[in-house]
Design an enzyme around this catalytic site. Structure first.
Site, PDB file in Angstrom:
ATOM      1  N   ASP A 325       0.905  -1.275   0.060  1.00 53.97           N
ATOM      2  CA  ASP A 325       0.079   0.088  -0.058  1.00 53.97           C
ATOM      3  C   ASP A 325       0.828   1.233   0.085  1.00 53.97           C
ATOM      4  O   ASP A 325       2.089   1.280   0.473  1.00 53.97           O
ATOM      5  CB  ASP A 325      -1.030   0.008   1.192  1.00 53.97           C
ATOM      6  CG  ASP A 325      -0.036   0.177   2.571  1.00 53.97           C
ATOM      7  OD1 ASP A 325       0.797  -0.861   2.508  1.00 53.97           O
ATOM      8  OD2 ASP A 325      -0.479   0.753   3.304  1.00 53.97           O
ATOM      9  N   GLU A 326       0.210   2.385  -0.421  1.00 52.92           N
ATOM     10  CA  GLU A 326       0.916   3.618  -0.278  1.00 52.92           C
ATOM     11  C   GLU A 326       2.249   3.617  -1.131  1.00 52.92           C
ATOM     12  O   GLU A 326       3.115   4.266  -0.169  1.00 52.92           O
ATOM     13  CB  GLU A 326       0.771   4.010   1.353  1.00 52.92           C
ATOM     14  CG  GLU A 326      -0.560   4.226   1.694  1.00 52.92           C
ATOM     15  CD  GLU A 326      -0.420   5.094   3.177  1.00 52.92           C
ATOM     16  OE1 GLU A 326      -1.636   5.928   3.370  1.00 52.92           O
ATOM     17  OE2 GLU A 326       0.301   4.651   3.794  1.00 52.92           O
TER      18      GLU A 326
END
Length: 520
Positions: A325-326
């Site tokens: 993620d991110e």
């Protein structure tokens, strides 16, 4: 004929002094109350487990561990011979069980016995947790209490909506000591949460000993958000947590984040950075701009192979979570390269790949599970993965993230986040997994999860206050039939858990939305 658990007749037919069969959280699939019948547990009763079955014996050990202190009874565990119908509590694996769905069980209460029948280990544990809620509230006391220990007569036939019902605990931003993790396991298990997702790695801290890379724990484990609450689990402590969870029907899912959120590893070993220069430990409250693994560095994958190999050897559960993620600044080609290489390492060590939703476009949907935390990030990739057979765990931040504040105004909330908005107890209940992303229908959903991030949480009391009672909403969504979804009915059953949480010494927020009884 079986009636639904919300039927009012179930409560009217009960014996005085017993808990209605309809008061369980999460709500059972079907309930039939037998008027005028109850079972009283007596000092000379025993617990009977199917002969030769370790699964049944495990469930019996869990049950007697719950009951012996408050009742003061010996409750010996005895073998259940085929066809036998003894008096007491019976845990029967296979045989006459009418609920054949995985994790399902049938709980029958007569004046002579409480019988839990299931076709698998998980079903027996689920039945035990239901029985726990049907006993008087004092069953959660840590000291001996007077009886009676009475259970309303009837039959519960029950099975979950989803096979994955998780709670994620971030022990990376702020370390949580192993005894407190055990307390959290105890609290989530009582509501049939069957997976504990441990977020072991982030920019601010590395929380698991890796013997082949010892500086990860020594340096990476020394820091925490704000420079506070550092620490790590030795491999022996981690193995003990995994075993403790399993003994309560909970499977641990370890997460090794990447390619972002890796500052703690880079600070531990300069050879993992792209330029070979060392980094100082990171203690800021937000993500580190430098916490990025070097995707084209061969050492990155040698390192991950060792880490994943050691953790896989310590983790009997099926999954290893690899994050993903991110990492928005990474080109898709880089993400594909990294995630596909790491997925092969996970599979090499005998585990199934789990990733955050950003990983969906890079992983093989047939051999992985991805977790949604915010619709709108990569919906097209999610839908394409679904078409390829992908499965998803739903954890929308606005409803399921337990670190979100209940509200902005009250002084009792100096902790918690609000970047996804505040979340009341009703908010945590008022969502549908199958409606999060158009194109991800019911058949694509493996389950639900309630994450709790710890950068603004300082210790178990604050953590529990954020988690409870909202975690019960997620447990209900993951277990109960979609057709039973009703806030007005749920909040009444939820309220009955207040005294139980209090007796179990679980800190919870007494939300004004919930009609808590006296003593909550």
């Amino acid at each position: 004929m079986l009636t639904t658990a919300s039927a009012s007749a179930g409560g009217q037919a009960r014996v005085s002094g017993t808990v209605p069969l309809t008061r369980v959280v999460p709500q059972p699939a079907e309930v039939r109350t037998t008027a005028g019948v109850a079972f009283d547990l007596e000092p000379d009763d025993a617990v009977y487990a199917t002969a030769g079955s370790k699964e049944a014996t495990d469930a019996a050990a869990f049950l007697t561990g719950l009951l012996r202190k408050p009742t003061g009874y010996a409750l010996p565990v005895r073998s259940l011979a085929s066809g036998a119908r003894p008096e007491g509590i019976v845990l029967a694996l296979g045989g006459a069980n009418k609920v054949t769905k995985p994790e399902g069980y049938e709980l029958e209460v007569t004046s002579h016995a409480v019988t839990i029948r299931a076709d698998d280990r998980a079903g027996l544990f689920n039945g035990v947790e239901t029985l726990r809620q049907l006993l008087p509230v004092k069953v959660d006391r840590a000291q001996r209490m007077p009886g009676p220990w009475r259970v309303q007569g009837g039959v519960i036939s029950d099975a979950p909506r989803y096979g994955y019902r998780g709670a994620m605990l971030d022990v990376a931003r702020h370390h949580l000591p192993a005894p407190d993790v055990k307390g959290y396991i105890d609290a989530i298990a009582r509501y049939k949460i069957n997976y504990l997702h441990l977020h072991l790695v982030d920019d601010q801290g590395w929380r698991i000993e890796i013997k082949s890379w010892p500086e990860l724990a020594k340096i990476g484990g020394s820091s925490g958000t704000g420079g506070m609450l550092g620490g790590y689990y030795t491999q022996e402590q981690y193995s003990d947590l995994v075993a403790y969870a399993w003994a309560r029907g909970v499977t641990v899912v370890p997460e090794i984040e990447g390619p972002s959120h890796m500052h703690s590893a880079l600070a531990s070993y300069a050879k993992l950075t792209c330029d070979g220069k060392p980094l100082e430990p990171y203690t800021d409250w937000v993500n580190s701009p430098l916490g990025k693994l070097c995707i084209d560095n061969p050492t990155t994958y040698e390192f991950l192979d060792d880490v994943i190999g050691e953790i896989a050897a310590l983790t009997p559960g099926p999954y290893i979570h690899i994050g993903g993620d991110e990492a928005h600044e990474r080109p898709q080609a880089e993400m594909d390269l990294y995630l596909q290489k790491v997925a092969k390492l996970v599979e090499k060590h005998g585990k199934k790949v789990f990733g955050w939703q950003e990983a969906a476009g890079s992983l093989d949907p047939k051999t992985s599970v991805t977790e949604l935390w915010a619709a709108g990030i990569n919906d097209e990739q999610l839908v394409e993965a679904a078409k390829g057979g992908g499965k998803f765990v739903m954890a929308p931040a606005s409803n399921a993230y337990l670190d979100m504040k209940y509200n902005e105004s009250l002084p009792e909330y100096p902790v918690g986040n609000s970047w996804a908005g505040t979340s009341t107890v009703e908010d945590s209940y008022d969502w549908k997994p199958e409606e999060q992303v158009a194109g991800l229908g019911e058949s694509t959903i493996a389950g639900v999860e309630a994450p709790l991030w710890s950068e603004t949480v300082f210790g178990i009391n604050q953590l529990e206050n954020l988690a409870f009672p909202r975690l019960l909403s997620i447990a209900e969504i993951g277990w109960a039939k979609a057709s039973s979804h009703n806030w007005d009915a749920f909040k009444v059953r939820l309220a009955a858990q207040g005294p139980r949480l209090r007796e179990a010494r679980v800190n919870y927020y007494p939300s004004p939305e919930v009609p808590w009884p006296l003593g909550s």
